[in-house]
Enzyme design. Sequence first.
Site, PDB file in Angstrom:
ATOM      1  N   GLU A 179       0.834  -1.209   0.000  1.00  0.00           N
ATOM      2  CA  GLU A 179       0.000   0.000   0.000  1.00  0.00           C
ATOM      3  C   GLU A 179       0.870   1.263   0.000  1.00  0.00           C
ATOM      4  O   GLU A 179       0.535   2.262  -0.630  1.00  0.00           O
ATOM      5  CB  GLU A 179      -0.934  -0.010   1.220  1.00  0.00           C
ATOM      6  CG  GLU A 179      -1.990  -1.106   1.108  1.00  0.00           C
ATOM      7  CD  GLU A 179      -2.859  -1.187   2.334  1.00  0.00           C
ATOM      8  OE1 GLU A 179      -2.349  -1.636   3.382  1.00  0.00           O
ATOM      9  OE2 GLU A 179      -4.028  -0.808   2.267  1.00  0.00           O
ATOM     10  N   GLU A 194      -3.749  -9.179   3.956  1.00  0.00           N
ATOM     11  CA  GLU A 194      -4.517  -8.792   5.147  1.00  0.00           C
ATOM     12  C   GLU A 194      -5.690  -9.730   5.407  1.00  0.00           C
ATOM     13  O   GLU A 194      -6.015 -10.048   6.549  1.00  0.00           O
ATOM     14  CB  GLU A 194      -5.047  -7.353   4.994  1.00  0.00           C
ATOM     15  CG  GLU A 194      -4.005  -6.279   5.192  1.00  0.00           C
ATOM     16  CD  GLU A 194      -3.231  -5.935   3.935  1.00  0.00           C
ATOM     17  OE1 GLU A 194      -3.251  -6.742   2.984  1.00  0.00           O
ATOM     18  OE2 GLU A 194      -2.603  -4.867   3.898  1.00  0.00           O
TER      19      GLU A 194
HETATM   20  C1  LIG Z   1       7.125 -13.131   3.293  1.00  0.00           C
HETATM   21  C2  LIG Z   1       7.502 -12.654   4.693  1.00  0.00           C
HETATM   22  C3  LIG Z   1       7.475 -11.147   4.771  1.00  0.00           C
HETATM   23  C4  LIG Z   1       8.943 -13.150   5.022  1.00  0.00           C
HETATM   24  O1  LIG Z   1       8.955 -14.553   5.066  1.00  0.00           O
HETATM   25  P1  LIG Z   1      10.190 -15.376   5.701  1.00  0.00           P
HETATM   26  O2  LIG Z   1      11.441 -14.813   5.161  1.00  0.00           O
HETATM   27  O3  LIG Z   1       9.866 -16.822   5.515  1.00  0.00           O
HETATM   28  O4  LIG Z   1      10.205 -15.020   7.256  1.00  0.00           O
HETATM   29  P2  LIG Z   1       9.154 -15.389   8.401  1.00  0.00           P
HETATM   30  O5  LIG Z   1       9.664 -16.528   9.208  1.00  0.00           O
HETATM   31  O6  LIG Z   1       7.779 -15.497   7.886  1.00  0.00           O
HETATM   32  O7  LIG Z   1       9.220 -14.045   9.296  1.00  0.00           O
HETATM   33  C5  LIG Z   1      10.408 -13.703  10.007  1.00  0.00           C
HETATM   34  C6  LIG Z   1       9.997 -13.068  11.315  1.00  0.00           C
HETATM   35  O8  LIG Z   1       9.343 -11.816  11.039  1.00  0.00           O
HETATM   36  C7  LIG Z   1       8.068 -11.786  11.657  1.00  0.00           C
HETATM   37  N1  LIG Z   1       7.163 -11.017  10.784  1.00  0.00           N
HETATM   38  C8  LIG Z   1       6.956 -11.205   9.494  1.00  0.00           C
HETATM   39  N2  LIG Z   1       6.094 -10.302   8.999  1.00  0.00           N
HETATM   40  C9  LIG Z   1       5.742  -9.539  10.051  1.00  0.00           C
HETATM   41  C10 LIG Z   1       4.876  -8.419  10.206  1.00  0.00           C
HETATM   42  N3  LIG Z   1       4.188  -7.893   9.165  1.00  0.00           N
HETATM   43  N4  LIG Z   1       4.745  -7.876  11.418  1.00  0.00           N
HETATM   44  C11 LIG Z   1       5.429  -8.372  12.485  1.00  0.00           C
HETATM   45  N5  LIG Z   1       6.269  -9.427  12.413  1.00  0.00           N
HETATM   46  C12 LIG Z   1       6.426  -9.985  11.207  1.00  0.00           C
HETATM   47  C13 LIG Z   1       7.643 -13.251  11.768  1.00  0.00           C
HETATM   48  O9  LIG Z   1       6.705 -13.407  12.814  1.00  0.00           O
HETATM   49  C14 LIG Z   1       8.976 -13.929  12.089  1.00  0.00           C
HETATM   50  O10 LIG Z   1       9.276 -13.742  13.442  1.00  0.00           O
HETATM   51  P3  LIG Z   1       9.031 -14.941  14.477  1.00  0.00           P
HETATM   52  O11 LIG Z   1       9.639 -16.160  13.892  1.00  0.00           O
HETATM   53  O12 LIG Z   1       7.530 -15.094  14.612  1.00  0.00           O
HETATM   54  O13 LIG Z   1       9.647 -14.434  15.724  1.00  0.00           O
HETATM   55  C15 LIG Z   1       6.542 -13.289   5.725  1.00  0.00           C
HETATM   56  O14 LIG Z   1       7.027 -13.037   7.039  1.00  0.00           O
HETATM   57  C16 LIG Z   1       5.130 -12.791   5.669  1.00  0.00           C
HETATM   58  O15 LIG Z   1       4.357 -13.238   4.860  1.00  0.00           O
HETATM   59  N6  LIG Z   1       4.790 -11.862   6.586  1.00  0.00           N
HETATM   60  C17 LIG Z   1       3.436 -11.389   6.786  1.00  0.00           C
HETATM   61  C18 LIG Z   1       3.071 -10.397   5.734  1.00  0.00           C
HETATM   62  C19 LIG Z   1       1.699  -9.847   6.033  1.00  0.00           C
HETATM   63  O16 LIG Z   1       0.751 -10.555   6.347  1.00  0.00           O
HETATM   64  N7  LIG Z   1       1.583  -8.531   5.921  1.00  0.00           N
HETATM   65  C20 LIG Z   1       0.366  -7.831   6.130  1.00  0.00           C
HETATM   66  C21 LIG Z   1       0.344  -7.263   7.506  1.00  0.00           C
HETATM   67  S1  LIG Z   1      -1.184  -6.453   7.844  1.00  0.00           S
HETATM   68  C22 LIG Z   1      -1.018  -5.001   7.042  1.00  0.00           C
HETATM   69  O17 LIG Z   1      -0.021  -4.746   6.424  1.00  0.00           O
HETATM   70  C23 LIG Z   1      -2.162  -4.085   7.179  1.00  0.00           C
HETATM   71  C24 LIG Z   1      -2.128  -2.912   6.557  1.00  0.00           C
HETATM   72  C25 LIG Z   1      -3.226  -1.973   6.695  1.00  0.00           C
HETATM   73  C26 LIG Z   1      -3.110  -1.405   8.036  1.00  0.00           C
HETATM   74  C27 LIG Z   1      -3.952  -0.247   8.174  1.00  0.00           C
HETATM   75  C28 LIG Z   1      -3.873   0.065   9.579  1.00  0.00           C
HETATM   76  C29 LIG Z   1      -5.006   0.906   9.909  1.00  0.00           C
HETATM   77  C30 LIG Z   1      -5.423   0.518  11.263  1.00  0.00           C
HETATM   78  C31 LIG Z   1      -6.770   1.101  11.433  1.00  0.00           C
HETATM   79  C32 LIG Z   1      -7.459   0.381  12.475  1.00  0.00           C
HETATM   80  C33 LIG Z   1      -8.837   0.919  12.535  1.00  0.00           C
HETATM   81  C34 LIG Z   1      -9.502   0.211  13.585  1.00  0.00           C
HETATM   82  C35 LIG Z   1     -10.174   1.174  14.455  1.00  0.00           C
HETATM   83  C36 LIG Z   1     -10.651   0.419  15.567  1.00  0.00           C
HETATM   84  C37 LIG Z   1     -11.338   1.349  16.462  1.00  0.00           C
HETATM   85  O18 LIG Z   1     -12.106   2.209  16.004  1.00  0.00           O
HETATM   86  O19 LIG Z   1     -11.136   1.212  17.672  1.00  0.00           O
END
Ligand SMILES: CC(C)(COP(=O)(O)OP(=O)(O)OC[C@H]1O[C@@H](n2cnc3c(N)ncnc32)[C@H](O)[C@@H]1OP(=O)(O)O)[C@@H](O)C(=O)NCCC(=O)NCCSC(=O)/C=C/CCCCCCCCCCCCC(=O)O
Length: 684
Positions: free
Chosen positions: A103, A123
Amino acid sequence: MAKYSRVSESVGLITLQNPPVNALSAAVRQGIVDTVERALSDPKVKSVVICGQNGIFCGGADIKEFGTNMSGPLLVPMIHAIEAANKPVVAAIEGSALGGGLELALGCHYRIAHSKARLGLPEVTLGLLPAAGGTQRLPRLIGVPAALDLITTGKPLDARRISTYPCPRPSDLDALFEGVMEKVRQSARGAIAPVACVQAVRAAATQPYTQGMEREKELMATLFTSGQARALQYCFFAQRAVSRWSMPNGARWDTSKPRPVHKAAVIGLGTMGRGITVALAQTGLSVIAVETQEKQLMDAKQAVSGMLERGARRRGVAPALDKISYSHDIQAVADVDLVIEAVFEDMGLKKKVFQQLASICRPGTFLCTNTSALDVDHLASQTHNPELVVGMHFFAPAHVMKLLEVVYGPRSSPQAVATAMQLGKKMGKVSVAVGNCPGFVGNRMLKPYMEQAFFLLEEGATPELVDRALEEFGFPMGVFRMSDLSGLDVGWRVRKGDGLAEPGAPSGQPARIRQGRRYSPLGDLLCEQGRFGQKTGQGWYQYNKPGSQVARSDPWLHSFLEGYRAQHGLVARRIDNQEVLDRCLYALINEGFRILEDGIAAGPEDIDMIYVFGYGWPRHRGGPMFYASMVGLGKVLERLEHYHQAHPDVPYLKPCSLLWRLVASGSPPLHKWREVIRKLHSQL
Ligand SMILES: CC(C)(COP(=O)(O)OP(=O)(O)OC[C@H]1O[C@@H](n2cnc3c(N)ncnc32)[C@H](O)[C@@H]1OP(=O)(O)O)[C@@H](O)C(=O)NCCC(=O)NCCSC(=O)/C=C/CCCCCCCCCCCCC(=O)O
């Protein structure tokens, strides 16, 4: 954090720095805001490039922040400010650009991606939607159909040349959205995020940008605080946590070194052995596939080649046919690094195979069994080196299903466990290390679940009613459809072996009490009629012909149940969905607590991942133990007590001591359960 530098005099370079995946934590967001401001206010800077350090652009929002009081700059205005900048901003994408990371790139004016980059909006898999403008900008960039596909599935795709894009020209937008909504509702099985994703993209296609953004925000607010989002985010971390295994003797993933496996053997080429052979060959290992029956060997060779060819066609690679050599002679396994025994589920036969392997294989060869319930330690005792023996319990079809239970006995060495876990990872499996007991974790918990379903039939339910309740909960199949698919004879054989099913049961005892507890012989009675499920065309349902998969309600079964109840003096009563769920799920969960209490699983995450990846537990409900924590442990305990009072002859309904202990300690959140378990063990 974000590092700022100036390159070639006029380019402001912003590098996202937050290992391991440059997630958009509060500090990173603050870094972006500050560095963008700096670049835009520097008159020497004519353009800005945003990239990520260590070969990855950005893994998205920091998922760990979601459960906390989020602070720092908000993503939406931050991205909006980049889009509104009066200097061109380019996203230079290497590695992954996922979720909020993509994004961010969409808010830039241009995007350049490495040919191996992976772009996606996952997401939805976390119970959310791309609420930093993703649902509004992506359809505008790539068209509604392609955007819908990416947003509702969460699947990443490779960077592509524009000339390869299909031209987005939806002829009838309403029909398109209705079609996608229908498809999403069917495949989502109760998950709310995919539905919200469609609604948000619909807003992009039908409303101006600002209204679309409002709709996106509104939908995200609903998802963000939903139990489903919490469950899916829990699954994301639990899936990674299970690779950090530990054993009760203190052995751990980070202190146990696996041995490399280059050459493996599979013994027995039935359904499981064939799937395991395919999975090993696809991983690049040399495989010796052994089947002593000549005809079975020929059939298996053909079937394995077919599976490899179909898989290779799907993935656009060459089939790994040359990785496998077939033999009908077990002596052929003499020089392999690891053997997986997958012969018929019979202890006598498996013991014989292990005795042979012990004398044929070179010293140091790991000997693994694919048994789904038998005693791994007893098999280990047939060999000279029991420390080299572990269970590798695959799930059918073994080349497709993601789960692998790695079963250690009391004598399995940490190196054997580490090697099996690493091999599972190489095969793309979610591998979970568990202790040795009948049925291990998954099948042990299945027993009370299925038992309750049988009892419900005795008390007045039908297979249709029970299955519908479980499928509405989110299972792809209810108990009875699943039993028809896997074959009723499988359980019958086990019950006979346990001395439960006739003729093994001692004569003269009441038909519905066996070994001092309530027993339902319904499954046995169906098997005695040759009703083994889909393969015989009749089971709990009827099918057009043997092998057909379309289950139809069977009037014969209904009158059979009526006759059975009359014979045993049972009066059918009305049973509702809630009772089906309470009794089936809480009995299963109670056994999960016993498994934790016995130290067979190291933590609730292990149990949950086994159920999500091996037994169709709906991911958006987080696994049975997470579900129990959401329902409230006090409520689970109260319901179990209630049903145990009503059915005192059913030990599985008696709440176990760990559940009592957890409730007495104030029902701590799931990540604190290990402490309570440790205390319980130290007092024993
Ligand atoms: C492909 C990857 C990126 C990498 O893969 P790989 O190399 O195999 O490594 P992994 O083993 O998977 O990961 C290594 C460690 O890193 C940690 N990790 C990975 N990604 C994340 C992350 N995004 N955040 C935190 N940590 C992360 C992972 O856990 C490993 O650590 P550990 O072994 O667990 O210790 C792969 O990692 C992957 O696919 N990652 C996930 C990608 C993903 O899903 N991304 C999307 C995230 S969600 C997002 O981006 C949302 C965006 C929009 C947000 C808008 C926000 C607005 C909020 C508004 C809320 C309104 C609500 C109001 C409520 C109210 O009114 O009260």
